[in-house]
Enzyme design. Structure first.
Site, PDB file in Angstrom:
ATOM      1  N   GLU A 109       0.830  -1.212   0.000  1.00  0.00           N
ATOM      2  CA  GLU A 109       0.000   0.000   0.000  1.00  0.00           C
ATOM      3  C   GLU A 109       0.865   1.264   0.000  1.00  0.00           C
ATOM      4  OE1 GLU A 109      -4.160  -1.556   2.001  1.00  0.00           O
ATOM      5  OE2 GLU A 109      -2.725  -0.524   3.300  1.00  0.00           O
ATOM      6  N   GLU A 132      -6.684  -7.376  -1.321  1.00  0.00           N
ATOM      7  CA  GLU A 132      -7.202  -7.372   0.046  1.00  0.00           C
ATOM      8  C   GLU A 132      -8.645  -6.911   0.054  1.00  0.00           C
ATOM      9  OE1 GLU A 132      -5.115  -5.057   2.929  1.00  0.00           O
ATOM     10  OE2 GLU A 132      -3.129  -5.684   2.256  1.00  0.00           O
TER      11      GLU A 132
END
Length: 674
Positions: free
Chosen positions: A158, A315
């Site tokens: 991320e 995710e």
């Protein structure tokens, strides 16, 4: 249209759909690993992401590397036929590194240092951090580049979630170098930034700083360029890790994007070409009015970044997250609906954060595939149900989504539109995108997302929400699209400034005046709670304009206040096409009606049932019709084929029970049953 196998299908051992998770074995003992792998096989998991936050375990000090435990996990997964999405481990530096080199810590706009103790405590421009991180990547790539379990490389994690914007002196030096590459001379920079305003003219490059917190409002173009620089700086870091990995392995490399409602720091249109596989993380945001629509928005935008090829959901959550003010647990059936919504819109793999719920740390109340309650739980039963469903939907892998409508989306316009000193701080770019996209969702119209310089020629309808910043070339591209027969719907506060945040003179909407056949002399943003009556008996809010038509015809007008009689929605014939303009913020029903009219005029029927998603994926002569029922009533859809979730044949009508999903292999009529 691509119909062959995608890179995502190559990640699954059988070439089908990916079903996976983040796994953090460093949090558990070896006996738990054995139980975890047994349950992964039972659930149908075929890909796990590991070593995402493994730096401190792999390198306990500056001079030592230890791989025994990671070796054991890799071998265990390989022996059980489970592939690995291997993280480089660089997302958060270990305490020994930040203690030895505190200069790598990020600094906020007001000069505060962000200390260790969370994650991503590093400056993207720090050469010390990069040298240390790439040393770790080299060790990991050398050791595991040919491991039989390895399917995919996962760079960092991320990127930019917490540290995208750093204002330290190291970042300032890097920003100045970036500016010297962008602008041929200091005079060119002064012209672009409009530094004649407020005595800001620079006479030496060394005088330029990041937009640190000033006494007054900052220079808008300086802020915009700093956002561009910051996105590029992190992309450069991604490229550096990727180069190390590719020196030791030919397997695909990616990182997980964050195409969500609350992350906006990376211009992913520039990042996407660097990815071997487009991967996204997404969690429903219950701070939004309609989290379900936002799931679809994020999935469609991710598909746009993947250039309409299948992508990977890296995710998402089985139930509640831990970071929202109120972390809402998913109701029965919601896990399956949310997951298959991503699959319907182009994902070829569905992965969760995380496998086993943590017992400690700030994410200990984040849901997982294996919750604290264990296997005797709703979540585990629904995870198993999803695994079974993906097995039955295996043949969908590699198919693609088709759309006749598109939405133009721009990270740079987002940054600029949400800047300071604008007519209304209530006008936010993403709100306008969600409004127009949500009307398409309600109408049952599937849309692709494109950058402002994208190819519009394949679409019958193009929506342009709040494109405040647009280049002359991109504005001309949209104008040519309409001239050649396309239909465009452009909303207010579009076309106002160029790429340097310079206002286009002559009246708004600037770059689109001729295309839209309107001229706006002045903006009239509305006070909070103020509404305007419209000629169709509804009301509008947020925004109005002193607008007059030149060649356009009014569709709706304002009927009260000092702007009574002023057009609020217009339609203009331009060349062989039509351009619609939304000069105010319409209520949901009116916006749905206007966009449905525009779609019908473009030859696209608006035939959806609100609350029921209807999406097609196509592979050759096979069509997969996804029907996702978010309502509390059964839904009937006229179609003939084979329903894959239940494994039953469908003759004429399929019934989708409330809160359920059905996927029919067929070429549907698209008509509702009575």
């Amino acid at each position: 249209m691509q119909t062959n196998s995608s890179p995502v299908t190559q990640l699954a051992p059988d070439g089908g759909l990916v079903f996976g998770c983040d796994y953090n074995p460093e949090q558990w003992d070896e006996a738990t690993w054995i139980e975890d792998v047994r349950l992964m096989r039972e659930a149908g998991v075929n890909l796990v992401a590991i070593n995402i936050f493994g730096w401190a375990e792999l390198q306990p000090d500056a001079d030592t590397f230890t791989f025994d435990r990671l070796d054991a996990v890799m071998d265990l997964l390989s022996a059980n036929g489970i592939g690995v999405n291997l993280g480089t481990g660089t997302s958060s530096p270990p305490p020994w590194l930040t203690t030895a080199h505190p200069a790598i810590l990020p600094v906020t706009a007001d000069g505060a240092t962000r200390w260790p103790g969370g994650r991503q405590a590093w400056c993207p421009s720090s050469p010390i951090f990069r040298t240390s991180a790439l040393r770790l990547v080299e060790e990991v790539a050398r050791r595991y580049g040919s491991h039989p379990a390895l399917r995919l490389w996962h760079v960092s994690n991320e990127l930019g979630c917490h540290n995208a914007l750093c204002y330290c002196d190291t970042s300032a030096d890097a920003f100045r170098r970036w500016l010297q590459d962008r602008y041929p001379t200091l005079d060119a920079l002064n012209a672009a930034w409009g530094t004649a305003f407020w005595s800001q003219r620079y006479s030496a490059w060394e005088q330029i700083l990041p937009p640190r917190t000033p006494h007054a409002t900052p220079n808008p173009t300086q802020v915009l360029d700093f956002r561009r620089f910051s996105s590029d700086e992190l992309l450069g870091y991604y490229r550096a890790e990727t180069a190390v990995l590719r020196a030791h392995s030919s397997l695909p490399v990616t990182t997980n994007f964050m195409v969500t409602a609350h992350i906006r720091t990376q211009n992913y249109w520039q990042w996407a070409p660097e990815m071997d596989v487009i991967a996204n993380d997404h969690y429903p945001d219950h701070r939004l009015e309609d989290p379900v629509q936002e799931i679809a928005f994020a999935a469609d935008l991710t598909r746009g970044l993947a250039r309409n090829r299948p992508w990977l959901l890296m995710e998402h959550a089985t139930s509640a997250v831990n970071w929202q003010p109120r972390n809402i647990a998913k109701a029965p059936g919601e896990l399956l609906r949310n997951s298959l919504a991503h699959l319907a819109r182009g994902a070829d793999g569905l992965c969760f954060f995380q496998w086993r719920a943590s017992l400690q740390g700030s994410e200990k109340f984040h849901s997982a595939m294996l919750p604290h309650a264990g296997t005797d739980s709703k979540i585990w039963r629904e995870v198993s149900e999803l695994g079974d469903a993906l097995g039955r939907l295996r043949e969908v892998a590699g198919s693609t989504v088709t759309a006749r409508a598109a939405v133009v989306f721009s990270w740079e316009a987002w940054w600029a539109c949400d800047g300071e000193s604008h007519p209304s701080s209530d006008l936010r770019y993403l709100d306008q995108v969600h409004a127009l996209y949500g009307a398409l969702w309600d109408a049952g119209i599937t849309a692709d997302f494109l950058p402002p310089d994208g190819d519009l020629s394949a679409y019958d309808l193009v929506l342009v929400p709040a494109l405040y910043l647009v280049t002359d070339d991109d504005a001309a591209r949209l104008t040519d699209y309409v001239r050649q027969g396309g239909t465009a719907v452009i909303s207010f506060f579009s076309g106002i400034v160029d790429e340097n945040e310079r206002v286009r003179p002559g009246g708004y909407p600037g770059a689109f005046r001729d295309l839209l056949g309107v001229r706006v002399e002045e903006f009239h943003p509305l006070a909070a709670g103020r509404q305007l009556a419209l000629s169709n008996g509804t009301s509008a809010e947020l925004w109005s304009e002193a607008l007059r038509t030149t060649t356009a015809e009014p569709v709706l007008t304002i009927t009260d206040g000092h702007l009574s009689g002023t057009p609020a929605v217009t339609r203009n014939s331009f060349g062989n096409g039509t351009a619609w303009y939304l000069g105010t913020s319409l209520d949901k029903e009116t916006l749905l009606e206007v966009l449905s009219d525009a779609a019908r005029s473009a030859g696209i029927p608006a035939s959806g049932t609100r609350g029921v998603e209807t999406i097609e994926r196509v592979a050759g002569d096979r069509t997969y019709l996804f029907l996702i029922n978010h309502t509390t009533q059964d839904h009937k859809h006229r179609v003939t084929g084979t329903e894959l979730v239940t494994g039953t044949d469908v003759a004429d009508v399929v019934v989708v029970p409330e809160g359920s999903v059905r996927v029919v292999r067929t070429i549907p009529t698209g008509k509702e049953a009575n």
